[in-house]
Design a protein around this motif. Structure first.
Motif, PDB file in Angstrom:
ATOM      1  N   THR A 268       0.830  -1.202   0.000  1.00 31.17           N
ATOM      2  CA  THR A 268       0.000   0.000   0.000  1.00 31.17           C
ATOM      3  C   THR A 268       0.862   1.248   0.000  1.00 31.17           C
ATOM      4  OG1 THR A 268      -1.789   1.168   1.139  1.00 31.17           O
ATOM      5  CG2 THR A 268      -0.207   0.013   2.533  1.00 31.17           C
ATOM      6  N   ASP A 269       0.313   2.303  -0.565  1.00 30.93           N
ATOM      7  CA  ASP A 269       0.991   3.589  -0.487  1.00 30.93           C
ATOM      8  C   ASP A 269       0.282   4.513   0.498  1.00 30.93           C
ATOM      9  OD1 ASP A 269      -1.224   4.165  -2.010  1.00 30.93           O
ATOM     10  OD2 ASP A 269      -0.140   5.105  -3.645  1.00 30.93           O
ATOM     11  N   SER A 270      -0.662   3.966   1.245  1.00 31.11           N
ATOM     12  CA  SER A 270      -1.333   4.709   2.314  1.00 31.11           C
ATOM     13  C   SER A 270      -0.504   4.576   3.585  1.00 31.11           C
ATOM     14  CB  SER A 270      -2.738   4.155   2.560  1.00 31.11           C
ATOM     15  OG  SER A 270      -3.546   4.350   1.432  1.00 31.11           O
ATOM     16  N   LEU A 271       0.264   5.603   3.859  1.00 29.19           N
ATOM     17  CA  LEU A 271       1.163   5.590   5.004  1.00 29.19           C
ATOM     18  C   LEU A 271       0.638   6.517   6.089  1.00 29.19           C
ATOM     19  CD1 LEU A 271       4.483   5.853   3.010  1.00 29.19           C
ATOM     20  CD2 LEU A 271       3.469   3.799   3.948  1.00 29.19           C
ATOM     21  N   THR A 272       0.860   6.139   7.328  1.00 25.91           N
ATOM     22  CA  THR A 272       0.466   6.987   8.452  1.00 25.91           C
ATOM     23  C   THR A 272       1.489   8.108   8.621  1.00 25.91           C
ATOM     24  OG1 THR A 272       1.725   5.734  10.086  1.00 25.91           O
ATOM     25  CG2 THR A 272      -0.533   4.965   9.625  1.00 25.91           C
ATOM     26  N   ASP A 273       1.125   9.101   9.389  1.00 27.09           N
ATOM     27  CA  ASP A 273       2.069  10.175   9.695  1.00 27.09           C
ATOM     28  C   ASP A 273       3.301   9.617  10.400  1.00 27.09           C
ATOM     29  OD1 ASP A 273       0.466  12.109   8.544  1.00 27.09           O
ATOM     30  OD2 ASP A 273      -0.464  12.709  10.437  1.00 27.09           O
ATOM     31  N   ASP A 274       3.098   8.624  11.260  1.00 26.95           N
ATOM     32  CA  ASP A 274       4.216   8.004  11.960  1.00 26.95           C
ATOM     33  C   ASP A 274       5.140   7.260  10.995  1.00 26.95           C
ATOM     34  OD1 ASP A 274       5.555   7.474  14.485  1.00 26.95           O
ATOM     35  OD2 ASP A 274       4.892   5.398  14.223  1.00 26.95           O
ATOM     36  N   ASP A 275       4.566   6.575  10.002  1.00 22.50           N
ATOM     37  CA  ASP A 275       5.370   5.911   8.972  1.00 22.50           C
ATOM     38  C   ASP A 275       6.234   6.938   8.245  1.00 22.50           C
ATOM     39  OD1 ASP A 275       4.175   3.409   9.472  1.00 22.50           O
ATOM     40  OD2 ASP A 275       2.685   3.661   7.881  1.00 22.50           O
ATOM     41  N   LEU A 276       5.629   8.034   7.846  1.00 25.81           N
ATOM     42  CA  LEU A 276       6.346   9.076   7.116  1.00 25.81           C
ATOM     43  C   LEU A 276       7.440   9.704   7.976  1.00 25.81           C
ATOM     44  CD1 LEU A 276       3.309  10.756   5.347  1.00 25.81           C
ATOM     45  CD2 LEU A 276       5.041   9.289   4.294  1.00 25.81           C
ATOM     46  N   TYR A 277       7.146   9.916   9.242  1.00 23.06           N
ATOM     47  CA  TYR A 277       8.138  10.476  10.152  1.00 23.06           C
ATOM     48  C   TYR A 277       9.324   9.515  10.312  1.00 23.06           C
ATOM     49  CZ  TYR A 277      10.509  12.047  14.327  1.00 23.06           C
ATOM     50  OH  TYR A 277      11.484  12.442  15.205  1.00 23.06           O
ATOM     51  N   SER A 278       9.040   8.231  10.475  1.00 24.80           N
ATOM     52  CA  SER A 278      10.100   7.229  10.626  1.00 24.80           C
ATOM     53  C   SER A 278      10.992   7.179   9.395  1.00 24.80           C
ATOM     54  CB  SER A 278       9.502   5.847  10.876  1.00 24.80           C
ATOM     55  OG  SER A 278       8.810   5.824  12.092  1.00 24.80           O
ATOM     56  N   TRP A 279      10.387   7.231   8.218  1.00 14.99           N
ATOM     57  CA  TRP A 279      11.150   7.221   6.974  1.00 14.99           C
ATOM     58  C   TRP A 279      12.021   8.470   6.876  1.00 14.99           C
ATOM     59  CZ3 TRP A 279      12.471   3.886   3.343  1.00 14.99           C
ATOM     60  CH2 TRP A 279      13.022   4.367   2.162  1.00 14.99           C
ATOM     61  N   SER A 280      11.436   9.608   7.176  1.00 15.60           N
ATOM     62  CA  SER A 280      12.163  10.870   7.105  1.00 15.60           C
ATOM     63  C   SER A 280      13.341  10.887   8.082  1.00 15.60           C
ATOM     64  CB  SER A 280      11.217  12.031   7.405  1.00 15.60           C
ATOM     65  OG  SER A 280      11.907  13.247   7.422  1.00 15.60           O
ATOM     66  N   ALA A 281      13.112  10.437   9.302  1.00 19.17           N
ATOM     67  CA  ALA A 281      14.176  10.410  10.309  1.00 19.17           C
ATOM     68  C   ALA A 281      15.291   9.463   9.894  1.00 19.17           C
ATOM     69  CB  ALA A 281      13.600  10.006  11.668  1.00 19.17           C
ATOM     70  N   ALA A 282      14.955   8.308   9.374  1.00 19.67           N
ATOM     71  CA  ALA A 282      15.972   7.349   8.938  1.00 19.67           C
ATOM     72  C   ALA A 282      16.758   7.884   7.744  1.00 19.67           C
ATOM     73  CB  ALA A 282      15.328   6.016   8.594  1.00 19.67           C
ATOM     74  N   SER A 283      16.083   8.556   6.844  1.00 19.44           N
ATOM     75  CA  SER A 283      16.753   9.127   5.672  1.00 19.44           C
ATOM     76  C   SER A 283      17.756  10.199   6.084  1.00 19.44           C
ATOM     77  CB  SER A 283      15.727   9.721   4.709  1.00 19.44           C
ATOM     78  OG  SER A 283      14.904   8.704   4.199  1.00 19.44           O
ATOM     79  N   LYS A 284      17.394  10.997   7.093  1.00 20.05           N
ATOM     80  CA  LYS A 284      18.308  12.044   7.566  1.00 20.05           C
ATOM     81  C   LYS A 284      19.540  11.416   8.225  1.00 20.05           C
ATOM     82  CE  LYS A 284      14.792  15.541   8.144  1.00 20.05           C
ATOM     83  NZ  LYS A 284      13.957  16.290   9.087  1.00 20.05           N
ATOM     84  N   GLN A 285      19.363  10.317   8.949  1.00 16.37           N
ATOM     85  CA  GLN A 285      20.490   9.650   9.597  1.00 16.37           C
ATOM     86  C   GLN A 285      21.422   9.040   8.573  1.00 16.37           C
ATOM     87  OE1 GLN A 285      18.791   6.807  12.289  1.00 16.37           O
ATOM     88  NE2 GLN A 285      18.848   8.238  14.011  1.00 16.37           N
ATOM     89  N   ALA A 286      20.862   8.542   7.488  1.00 13.11           N
ATOM     90  CA  ALA A 286      21.664   7.884   6.457  1.00 13.11           C
ATOM     91  C   ALA A 286      22.501   8.893   5.671  1.00 13.11           C
ATOM     92  CB  ALA A 286      20.764   7.106   5.497  1.00 13.11           C
ATOM     93  N   ALA A 287      22.045  10.129   5.634  1.00 15.60           N
ATOM     94  CA  ALA A 287      22.749  11.152   4.842  1.00 15.60           C
ATOM     95  C   ALA A 287      23.995  11.658   5.495  1.00 15.60           C
ATOM     96  CB  ALA A 287      21.819  12.324   4.593  1.00 15.60           C
TER      97      ALA A 287
END
Length: 77
Positions: free
Chosen positions: A58-77
């Motif tokens: 699904t591409d229906s993501l919760t706000d928490d899903d989006l936050y987790s992805w964003s936080a992980a992406s920032k750590q990886a950078a």
């Protein structure tokens, strides 16, 4: 955030196998219970290996899903 989506699996083992496949391909994923959030684009070979592990996509993501992805992406950078 480029085309992220959630893959829900059937069990812990399926989730682990799918995460391993995604990570070994050079992509990233975030584990959320038995689900994975990723932007990985599967090729034909990977699809054949992974399809039986997937319960739902699904591409229906919760706000928490989006936050987790964003936080992980920032750590990886």
């Amino acid at each position: 955030m480029n085309n992220i989506y959630k893959i829900e699996t059937y069990c812990e083992a399926s989730k682990d196998q799918l995460a391993d496949l995604i990570i070994k391909s050079g992509s990233q994923c975030i584990i959320r219970g038995w689900a994975l959030i990723t932007d990985h684009v599967f090729n034909e070979s990977e699809t054949k290996k992974a399809l039986h592990l997937v319960a739902r996509i699904t591409d229906s993501l919760t706000d928490d899903d989006l936050y987790s992805w964003s936080a992980a992406s920032k750590q990886a950078a």
